[in-house]
Design a protein around this motif. Structure first.
Motif, PDB file in Angstrom:
ATOM      1  N   VAL A   7       4.190  -8.681 -47.901  1.00 37.55           N
ATOM      2  CA  VAL A   7       3.343  -7.756 -48.648  1.00 37.55           C
ATOM      3  C   VAL A   7       3.866  -6.326 -48.547  1.00 37.55           C
ATOM      4  N   CYS A   8       3.913  -5.663 -49.701  1.00 35.14           N
ATOM      5  CA  CYS A   8       4.174  -4.223 -49.742  1.00 35.14           C
ATOM      6  C   CYS A   8       3.190  -3.612 -50.736  1.00 35.14           C
ATOM      7  N   LEU A   9       3.449  -2.424 -51.192  1.00 37.55           N
ATOM      8  CA  LEU A   9       2.507  -1.727 -52.056  1.00 37.55           C
ATOM      9  C   LEU A   9       2.468  -2.311 -53.472  1.00 37.55           C
ATOM     10  N   ARG A  14      10.219  -3.894 -51.534  1.00 35.23           N
ATOM     11  CA  ARG A  14      10.380  -4.448 -50.190  1.00 35.23           C
ATOM     12  C   ARG A  14       9.939  -5.901 -50.056  1.00 35.23           C
ATOM     13  N   SER A  15       8.741  -6.234 -50.511  1.00 36.42           N
ATOM     14  CA  SER A  15       8.264  -7.610 -50.305  1.00 36.42           C
ATOM     15  C   SER A  15       9.044  -8.639 -51.133  1.00 36.42           C
ATOM     16  N   GLY A 121       7.578  -0.163 -36.127  1.00 41.22           N
ATOM     17  CA  GLY A 121       7.945   0.760 -37.197  1.00 41.22           C
ATOM     18  C   GLY A 121       7.622   0.224 -38.575  1.00 41.22           C
ATOM     19  N   ASP A 122       7.823   1.071 -39.550  1.00 45.04           N
ATOM     20  CA  ASP A 122       7.590   0.725 -40.945  1.00 45.04           C
ATOM     21  C   ASP A 122       8.921   0.554 -41.671  1.00 45.04           C
ATOM     22  N   VAL A 123       8.964  -0.381 -42.600  1.00 49.50           N
ATOM     23  CA  VAL A 123      10.107  -0.492 -43.507  1.00 49.50           C
ATOM     24  C   VAL A 123       9.869   0.577 -44.572  1.00 49.50           C
ATOM     25  N   PRO A 124      10.777   1.563 -44.704  1.00 47.37           N
ATOM     26  CA  PRO A 124      10.566   2.625 -45.693  1.00 47.37           C
ATOM     27  C   PRO A 124      10.617   2.068 -47.115  1.00 47.37           C
TER      28      PRO A 124
END
Length: 156
Positions: A7-9, A14-15, A121-124
């Motif tokens: 899941v991403c935005l 990313r997802s 951390g976050d995946v940018p």
């Protein structure tokens, strides 16, 4: 069957990258009949669209197939269907709370929770940063370690 949802935005960078990378890793491990991989976004702006051109480009450079991937939004049912819901950043985890039923069986974690050097951390988001190569490297390592975690936990 073990089911993983990334899941991403918006479900275009990313997802879907994680979905494609994990599909390849699952296939290479001979587990395609045992593990299903999908992706979704917490937003609905891109529903039905293929991955971002930057995502498609980096996947192609690394020989990863992204065919059949189309953006969709997370649904409440996902929390009943998927054992592992893997978010790309803290805001995705917070937003997943809007979709989650009161009781569900899904293990919700961030992808980098599985990578010691990036722990927590976050995946940018390369939609904003443009750094698809850096994101690919993080996603690739995260998927490798997530698959190892799942294989051990599920006895695969």
């Amino acid at each position: 069957m073990v089911q993983i949802l990334f899941v991403c935005l918006g479900n275009i960078c990313r997802s879907p990258m994680a979905e494609a990378v994990m599909r390849r890793k699952v296939q290479e491990a001979g587990l395609a009949e045992r593990i299903k991989v999908d992706s979704a976004g917490t937003g609905n702006w891109h529903t039905g669209k293929p991955p971002h051109e930057g995502t498609r480009g980096i996947l192609k450079r690394h020989g990863v197939d992204d065919s059949g991937i189309r953006a969709r939004q997370v649904r409440e049912d996902d929390f009943h269907e998927f054992a592992y819901i893997i978010a790309m950043d803290d805001s995705n985890v917070v937003n997943l709370g809007r979709f989650a039923p009161k009781e569900h069986r899904s293990e919700v974690k961030k992808l980098l929770d599985f990578v010691p050097k990036h722990l927590g951390g976050d995946v940018p988001d390369p939609y904003y940063t443009g750094n698809f190569e850096e994101v690919y490297d993080m996603v690739n390592e995260g998927c490798e370690r997530l698959l190892a975690y799942i294989r051990e936990k599920e006895g695969l």
